[in-house]
Design a protein around this motif. Structure first.
Motif, short mmCIF file in Angstrom:
data_model
loop_
_atom_site.label_atom_id
_atom_site.label_comp_id
_atom_site.label_asym_id
_atom_site.label_seq_id
_atom_site.Cartn_x
_atom_site.Cartn_y
_atom_site.Cartn_z
N SER A 267 -33.94 -20.21 -2.96
CA SER A 267 -33.12 -19.14 -2.47
C SER A 267 -32.60 -19.31 -0.90
O SER A 267 -33.33 -19.63 -0.11
CB SER A 267 -33.28 -17.79 -2.57
N LEU A 281 -29.00 -14.49 -8.83
CA LEU A 281 -29.48 -15.78 -8.50
C LEU A 281 -29.84 -16.08 -10.21
O LEU A 281 -30.33 -15.26 -10.82
CB LEU A 281 -30.59 -15.71 -7.87
N GLY A 283 -32.23 -19.60 -11.63
CA GLY A 283 -32.88 -20.63 -10.98
C GLY A 283 -34.18 -21.04 -12.03
O GLY A 283 -34.21 -20.15 -12.81
N PHE A 290 -32.15 -28.24 -6.11
CA PHE A 290 -30.78 -28.17 -6.89
C PHE A 290 -30.87 -27.27 -8.08
O PHE A 290 -29.71 -27.31 -9.13
CB PHE A 290 -30.24 -29.42 -6.90
N SER A 291 -31.84 -26.81 -8.51
CA SER A 291 -32.03 -25.90 -9.89
C SER A 291 -31.62 -24.51 -9.78
O SER A 291 -31.80 -23.96 -10.72
CB SER A 291 -33.52 -26.17 -10.19
N THR A 292 -31.29 -24.05 -8.46
CA THR A 292 -30.80 -22.59 -8.36
C THR A 292 -29.45 -22.64 -7.96
O THR A 292 -28.93 -23.48 -7.10
CB THR A 292 -31.58 -22.06 -7.35
N THR A 293 -28.81 -21.46 -8.43
CA THR A 293 -27.44 -21.22 -8.08
C THR A 293 -27.47 -19.63 -7.55
O THR A 293 -28.05 -18.76 -8.55
CB THR A 293 -26.29 -21.43 -9.32
N GLU A 294 -26.86 -19.21 -6.77
CA GLU A 294 -26.73 -17.85 -6.18
C GLU A 294 -25.58 -17.57 -5.61
O GLU A 294 -24.64 -18.37 -4.88
CB GLU A 294 -27.94 -17.58 -5.65
N GLU A 295 -25.24 -16.33 -5.16
CA GLU A 295 -24.39 -15.94 -4.58
C GLU A 295 -24.81 -14.36 -4.03
O GLU A 295 -25.22 -13.51 -4.69
CB GLU A 295 -23.10 -15.57 -5.40
N ALA A 310 -23.84 -15.43 -10.39
CA ALA A 310 -24.77 -16.72 -10.56
C ALA A 310 -24.69 -17.19 -12.01
O ALA A 310 -25.31 -16.36 -12.87
CB ALA A 310 -25.91 -16.58 -9.70
N ARG A 312 -25.88 -20.59 -14.84
CA ARG A 312 -26.28 -22.05 -14.98
C ARG A 312 -26.41 -22.17 -16.62
O ARG A 312 -26.63 -21.57 -17.28
CB ARG A 312 -27.65 -22.40 -14.45
N THR A 325 -26.49 -16.04 -17.02
CA THR A 325 -25.61 -15.47 -15.88
C THR A 325 -26.14 -14.04 -15.47
O THR A 325 -26.75 -13.43 -16.29
CB THR A 325 -24.03 -15.09 -16.48
#
Length: 528
Positions: A267, A281, A283, A290-295, A310, A312, A325
């Protein structure tokens, strides 16, 4: 006179047989003559290419009573609306096969006395889209004798030739389709108040199953950070972690716990997460950077921050794509957070047969495999470059389980039928029931269109045609009705036996095909 004399010398039973034979012979001769006239009108395998056809673009006039009669052979090249259309006395109407769809609307269409309506032919199936739309209410206008209202009728000497594409009519599921498209179903959770702190979901990436759910009030309770670390320690590497802040999660979130979340989930925002800041988040536990997406969003004193989202995509071991999500935010002073696990990029169905004749935009129905017929579900087909020849992609998510297996020797596989054809005959419907249409039983309009074929027609063949909103709650008014037509094959003098082939009849209001006093009619490869 000599014929009458010979008949009178016979017994009554012999007289009846002779008169019937004479009647059949006369009918054959009459139909042969009419067939010759029709063939002259639309010579060649593709009727719309006949050189003597006159291009016709009549426009839209709901009060116009159109008659196509002797010496008129028209090629309809654009959509049109009439009050009624009669094709008679050797007149002919042929639909142009062009890229632009053609919709012909009328309260009724009657073909009689040598008249002919052609859309394609057996050797030259129609390739574009053609619609005959029958409109009008049961309470409007006068009935036509022997037909009623809102009909496509073929009377004595009439010809109706409808030949569209003939795709595979139906097949079976070859793999069970689960509710939501996933083995354990889709998942959805949304909270407002009463979810303060960090909300966590653990998802198995191989099955899309939510295997754990927990909430940690790291805003108010100091010990919740320790409990969060212990919870994460029990989860296996490779599991999907989804996190969303509810209300606020920062006040008692310790530095040790923040550093652990940064290490395990990579994170970028957790170290600086502040009071009431929305954060979401998704992940992989122990995954790469690069396995995580967050906002994360800044909290606004106005009480509205918008939603941090977030998400994936993942793939199950069965090859089904799904998305996890998480979302968090404030809207008008109310905190929101939640999670979704659902199929992404469409659901691919595995079918028994090759279905390359089914096209994107077509509509299918999957039959119920439960006790309730109401569990049948309809979907549109999506483009699918990755699909095999026995696969299609659907645009929605099923609500029910549809079995695609043979269970204990019993074939439980759901039927999958194609509802779409490129020639459509439909009734235009009102929003609700009205008048004397059995409204004590139905809340919706049941006064659909009807096709009625009467005795001594010249030729009727329908292939690759869709019928929708047809039939009426009136005796003798069915989607397709052959009424007392006698022998309609070679025995009745028809060079080409009458047939209904590859029809899709659905969302109708009475029995699909009524065969009354009719013999030799071929009905095959239909889906109801």
């Amino acid at each position: 006179a000599s014929f009458i004399f010979r008949v009178e010398q016979r017994t009554p039973a012999q007289q009846v047989r002779i008169l019937r034979a004479w009647s059949r012979a006369a009918g054959r001769a009459r139909r042969a003559a009419l067939n010759r006239r029709v063939r002259l009108c639309v010579a060649g395998p593709c009727p719309e290419r006949a050189p003597h056809l006159t291009p016709w673009r009549p426009g839209h006039d709901g009060s116009r009573l159109v008659v196509i009669g002797r010496g008129e052979a028209l090629r309809l090249e654009s959509s049109a609306t009439f009050h009624s259309l009669r094709i008679q006395d050797g007149g002919a109407l042929v639909f142009a096969d062009q890229q632009q769809p053609i919709v012909l609307r009328a309260r009724y269409i009657l073909i009689q006395d040598g008249g002919a309506l052609h859309i394609g032919s057996p050797r030259c199936p129609f390739r574009s889209r053609a619609t005959i739309s029958l409109y009008g209410k049961a309470t409007e206008g006068q009935e036509v004798e022997n037909y009623g209202k809102k009909f496509l009728g073929v009377d004595r000497g009439g010809t109706l030739e409808l030949h569209g594409r003939k795709p595979l009519s139906w097949t079976l599921l070859d793999q069970t389709l689960y509710a939501g498209g996933l083995l354990y179903g889709s998942y959805q959770s949304e909270k407002r108040w009463s979810s303060r702190g960090l909300n966590i979901r653990i998802v198995d990436a191989d099955t899309a199953q939510v295997v754990a759910a927990a909430r940690f009030d790291t805003h108010l309770l100091a010990d919740e950070s320790r409990r969060l670390r212990e919870f994460l320690a029990t989860q296996a590497p490779g599991k999907v972690v989804a996190a969303a802040v509810g209300d606020s999660a920062a006040k008692s979130l310790t530095l040790e716990t923040r550093l652990l979340l940064k290490e395990l989930l990579h994170s970028k925002h957790i170290l600086h997460l502040g009071y009431r800041q929305p954060w979401a988040l998704v992940g992989i536990l122990g995954g790469g950077q690069f396995s995580t997406t967050e906002e994360r969003k800044q909290y606004q004193g106005t009480g509205t921050t918008g939603i941090a989202i977030a998400g994936r995509d993942f793939q199950t071991y069965e090859g089904i794509n799904f998305q996890v999500t998480a979302f968090s935010g404030w809207v008008k002073g109310i905190p929101h957070n939640g999670f979704r696990v659902e199929v992404s990029k469409g659901i691919i169905l595995n079918l028994v047969d090759e279905v390359t004749s089914w096209l994107p935009g077509d509509r299918i129905v999957i039959a119920s495999t439960d006790y309730s017929m109401h569990q049948a579900e309809e979907f549109n087909l999506l483009p699918c470059s990755e699909c095999k020849s026995n696969q299609v992609k659907i645009d929605g998510s099923p609500l029910y389980l549809h079995i695609g297996e043979v269970v204990d020797g019993i074939d439980m596989r759901a039927e999958v039928g194609l509802l779409t054809r490129n020639i459509l005959i439909q009734g235009e419907m009102e929003d609700s029931c009205y008048g004397q249409n059995q409204c004590q039983f139905f809340s919706y309009d049941t006064f659909g269109g009807q096709i009625k074929i009467q005795r001594n027609f010249t030729s009727v063949h329908m292939a690759g045609v869709e019928l929708k909103n047809m039939g009426q709650q009136i005796l003798g008014s069915y989607p397709i009705h052959f009424h007392m037509t006698g022998d309609v094959d070679e025995k009745g003098g028809y060079e080409s036996p009458t047939y209904l082939d590859n029809l899709a009849i659905h969302h109708c209001f009475s029995r699909c095909v009524a065969i009354h006093g009719t013999h030799g009619l071929l009905v095959r490869d239909k889906f109801y």
